[in-house]
Write an enzyme that holds these catalytic residues in place. Structure first.
Site, PDB file in Angstrom:
ATOM      1  N   LYS A 210       0.817  -1.210   0.000  1.00  0.00           N
ATOM      2  CA  LYS A 210       0.000   0.000   0.000  1.00  0.00           C
ATOM      3  C   LYS A 210       0.857   1.269   0.000  1.00  0.00           C
ATOM      4  CE  LYS A 210      -4.271  -2.012   1.567  1.00  0.00           C
ATOM      5  NZ  LYS A 210      -3.837  -3.419   1.698  1.00  0.00           N
TER       6      LYS A 210
HETATM    7  C1  LIG Z   1      -4.406  -4.502   1.113  1.00  0.00           C
HETATM    8  C2  LIG Z   1      -3.633  -5.754   0.994  1.00  0.00           C
HETATM    9  C3  LIG Z   1      -4.006  -6.767   0.085  1.00  0.00           C
HETATM   10  C4  LIG Z   1      -5.239  -6.679  -0.775  1.00  0.00           C
HETATM   11  O1  LIG Z   1      -5.139  -5.697  -1.775  1.00  0.00           O
HETATM   12  P1  LIG Z   1      -6.448  -5.198  -2.551  1.00  0.00           P
HETATM   13  O2  LIG Z   1      -6.004  -4.035  -3.343  1.00  0.00           O
HETATM   14  O3  LIG Z   1      -7.445  -4.824  -1.481  1.00  0.00           O
HETATM   15  O4  LIG Z   1      -6.934  -6.323  -3.382  1.00  0.00           O
HETATM   16  C5  LIG Z   1      -3.202  -7.900  -0.008  1.00  0.00           C
HETATM   17  N1  LIG Z   1      -2.113  -8.049   0.779  1.00  0.00           N
HETATM   18  C6  LIG Z   1      -1.734  -7.105   1.668  1.00  0.00           C
HETATM   19  C7  LIG Z   1      -0.530  -7.344   2.497  1.00  0.00           C
HETATM   20  C8  LIG Z   1      -2.471  -5.924   1.796  1.00  0.00           C
HETATM   21  O5  LIG Z   1      -2.088  -4.997   2.698  1.00  0.00           O
END
Ligand SMILES: *Cc1c(COP(=O)(O)O)cnc(C)c1O
Length: 475
Positions: A117
């Protein structure tokens, strides 16, 4: 470049108008009117830019196709300031690790909070500061987190002019490392609120505050949730960067596997593919919360109630509905806004589901858009973490393990498979200990964070308490 809503509203907006917004006024999500097409010459130029000038220069090329209301020189500075070796740990920013022949991990989790993120949120922090400064405005970001989103948002916004962050989280329910990461931020503009309750309570509080339109306007409440178009756009860049690293020339195709929750990450892969990046397959990997796997297997999209939403050892994928999925369905249905509105606005709220299995368009999800899916359970995660450790001496986190497991079920002979690594194992240490019997490695910058001073306010799950706190801090 103008943006439209997936639910058919005739309004059109520029990038900076939607940057600070969440949903479109009709409840839809924003998408560009058309995806810019990257022809062979451009793709070759981008490969050279990536290989010689690096990730930030590539990011500028991609972003400038979608942003026409920030001067090019300013946008270039924003990209260069965001994607630095200092923030992301390597010169490549998203280096590939080859596990075996044609099977790679793309490391997206070496940013400030060790989850992918950061790739988008770090850019968002700089874009917000830029745009708010230009307008002379302030923004109070109110959010709910079960872990990764909240810390990524706080590390992106800390010290940024014009922005305050109010982040609610369920008291005592994040992993000890995640709590230490968030609560040890002492910046004046960052406010941690630990709610006595579960994640759903936090989300309900955020909704209740945002639904008070008077309060929202008066205190300039905004969000940074995963439906924000700028976040999705930032993520498009690393599909190109992964492709350039895994291939020698642009005649080659690749596959990506993406550990998925809200469908934000893999939707960025869909956008890259629509732009012309030679992606054969986009593999959606889910955990026990298999809303998306069910859709791609059966054509039925069925959101889950909270009783049906499992708490798993890959908690950042524990979703009851996939909030970005509407974007893909809009494309799948030939960009028919009225139909999307009927499905997401009406059918979902009435029946909690819709069924596209009889619609010829459903076959296009795989045939035309390259989507396939699979799921991975707790035992699969443990086995995959063990196997990867034993064979490659590499520790992977639980979400990435879901990706690796599902990727192996969808290999295309001769084509590179790139699994997106979405977090580092230290964030989810308990499951690593369960799988391997030892603690995961900890990057040096996080040594001893559990014992740093903390700033967090514990509160009951009451809207008034949250509002009072915001009012106080804005005085
Ligand atoms: C947010 C997140 C996901 C999922 O991503 P999306 O964009 O919601 O599909 C997967 N793995 C981790 C470690 C995350 O923080």
């Amino acid at each position: 470049m103008l943006y439209l809503s997936t639910r058919g509203d005739p309004g059109r907006k520029h990038f900076c108008e939607i940057l600070l917004e969440g949903l479109a006024p009709d409840g839809g999500l924003y998408l560009p009117e058309a995806y810019p097409q990257v022809d062979a010459a451009t793709l070759q130029r981008w490969r050279e830019i990536h290989d010689t000038r690096g990730y930030a220069a590539l990011a500028f090329e991609v972003l400038s196709l979608y942003i026409d209301d920030i001067p090019a020189d300013d946008l270039r500075v924003i990209c260069e300031k965001t994607y630095t070796e200092a923030a992301f740990g390597t010169r490549e920013i998203v280096p590939l690790k080859e596990l075996e022949d044609h099977f790679y991990l793309e490391a997206l989790s070496n940013g400030p909070t060790l989850a992918f993120k950061d790739m988008a949120m770090q850019l968002l922090g700089n874009l917000f500061e830029y745009e708010l400064g230009r307008r002379g405005e302030q923004l109070n970001i109110l959010g709910a987190t079960s872990g990764d989103t909240g810390s990524a948002a706080e590390y992106a916004m800390r010290g940024k002019k014009g922005v305050r962050v109010f982040m609610t989280s369920p008291n005592g329910r994040m992993s000890p490392f995640q709590q230490a990461q968030m609560f040890s931020l002492l910046d004046d503009n960052i406010h941690n609120i630990a709610i006595d309750g579960v994640f759903d309570d936090c989300q309900d509080l955020v909704k209740a505050v945002s639904n008070d339109l008077d309060f929202k306007r008066r205190y300039k409440i905004g969000t940074v949730n995963s439906i924000n178009w700028a976040r999705l756009l930032a993520q498009v860049v690393y599909y190109f960067a992964g492709y350039f690293q895994a291939t020698r020339d642009n005649a080659q195709k690749v596959c990506f596997t993406v550990p998925s929750g809200n469908f934000g990450n893999v939707c960025a892969g869909h956008v890259a593919r629509q732009m012309g990046l030679p992606i054969e397959r986009l593999v959606v990997a889910t955990n026990e919360n298999d809303v998306l796997d069910e859709f791609f297997r059966t054509g039925v999209y069925r959101v889950r109630g909270s009783a049906d939403t499992h708490e798993t050892s890959s908690p950042s994928m524990d979703i009851s509905k996939a909030s970005n999925f509407e974007r893909f369905v809009f494309d799948l249905l030939g960009r028919d806004g009225a139909r999307v509105k009927a499905l997401f606005g009406d059918a979902l709220s009435r029946d909690g589901r819709f069924d596209l299995s009889a619609d010829p368009a459903f076959r296009d999800a795989a045939a035309r858009y390259g989507f396939v899916s699979g799921k991975s359970l707790h035992a699969d995660r443990l086995a995959t973490i063990r196997d990867t450790w034993k064979r490659f001496a590499l520790m992977i986190d639980t979400h990435t393990a879901d990706g690796v497991k599902v990727a192996r079920e969808h290999l295309v002979p001769g084509l590179p498979m790139i699994v997106l690594e979405t977090a580092l194992p230290i964030k989810f240490a308990a499951t690593i200990v369960e799988a391997l019997g030892c603690e995961p490695d900890r990057p040096a910058k996080f040594e001893g964070i559990e014992s740093l001073p903390r700033r967090v306010t514990v509160m009951p799950a009451q809207v008034q308490a949250v509002k009072r706190f915001i009012v106080e801090k804005c005085a």
